[in-house]
Design an enzyme around this catalytic site. Sequence first.
Site, short mmCIF file in Angstrom:
data_model
loop_
_atom_site.label_atom_id
_atom_site.label_comp_id
_atom_site.label_asym_id
_atom_site.label_seq_id
_atom_site.Cartn_x
_atom_site.Cartn_y
_atom_site.Cartn_z
N ASP A 255 0.86 -1.18 0.00
CA ASP A 255 0.00 0.00 0.00
C ASP A 255 0.89 1.24 0.00
O ASP A 255 1.88 1.29 0.73
CB ASP A 255 -0.91 -0.02 1.23
CG ASP A 255 -2.04 0.98 1.14
OD1 ASP A 255 -1.75 2.20 1.07
OD2 ASP A 255 -3.20 0.57 1.15
N ASN B 133 -12.94 -3.32 2.42
CA ASN B 133 -13.86 -2.20 2.55
C ASN B 133 -14.81 -2.24 1.36
O ASN B 133 -14.38 -2.46 0.22
CB ASN B 133 -13.10 -0.87 2.55
CG ASN B 133 -12.18 -0.74 3.74
OD1 ASN B 133 -12.52 -1.16 4.84
ND2 ASN B 133 -11.01 -0.17 3.53
N GLY C 162 -14.96 3.42 3.51
CA GLY C 162 -13.58 3.79 3.24
C GLY C 162 -13.01 3.24 1.94
O GLY C 162 -11.82 3.41 1.68
N GLN C 163 -13.82 2.59 1.12
CA GLN C 163 -13.30 2.09 -0.15
C GLN C 163 -13.06 3.29 -1.07
O GLN C 163 -13.96 4.09 -1.30
CB GLN C 163 -14.28 1.11 -0.81
CG GLN C 163 -13.71 0.47 -2.07
CD GLN C 163 -14.65 -0.56 -2.70
OE1 GLN C 163 -15.79 -0.71 -2.30
NE2 GLN C 163 -14.15 -1.25 -3.70
N HIS D 211 -10.42 -5.58 -3.35
CA HIS D 211 -9.07 -5.75 -2.81
C HIS D 211 -9.12 -6.01 -1.31
O HIS D 211 -9.98 -5.51 -0.61
CB HIS D 211 -8.18 -4.54 -3.11
CG HIS D 211 -8.68 -3.23 -2.59
ND1 HIS D 211 -9.72 -2.54 -3.18
CD2 HIS D 211 -8.28 -2.47 -1.54
CE1 HIS D 211 -9.92 -1.41 -2.53
NE2 HIS D 211 -9.07 -1.35 -1.51
N HIS E 247 -6.97 -5.74 2.20
CA HIS E 247 -5.83 -5.14 2.90
C HIS E 247 -5.33 -6.20 3.88
O HIS E 247 -6.12 -6.74 4.66
CB HIS E 247 -6.27 -3.92 3.72
CG HIS E 247 -6.77 -2.79 2.91
ND1 HIS E 247 -6.01 -1.68 2.62
CD2 HIS E 247 -7.98 -2.57 2.33
CE1 HIS E 247 -6.73 -0.83 1.90
NE2 HIS E 247 -7.92 -1.35 1.71
#
Length: 119
Positions: A35, A92, A98-99, A105, A107
Amino acid sequence: MAGEPQADCLFCKIVAGDIPATVVRETATTLAFRDVNPQAPSHVLVIPKAHYPDAAALAAAEPAVAADVLREAGQVAADEKVEDDGYRIVFNTGAGAGQTVFHAHAHVLGGRGLQWPPG
């Protein structure tokens, strides 16, 4: 069309090699990379190479690829040496959660204490 690369998708561009990323793992169906704004000492994203807007859409359309993402998330945790101390896998879904990139995907976060509830 679901599953097809989207011209305006950041993660589709990373999969295509048009945008650089620090790749840590790659399979036929997934890509894992660091990230750019890490929230923990170890923060890796695991994405399906096929475009789906979120984890639910991915699981509904291609459950085997959704399983590949989870399997790779576990392997990332092992590679990052956070599996023994604990790690979190977060999907998310939606802007309110919070996407910010609407390509499914996971995290993978670890390397520090992770409080519950998160947020």
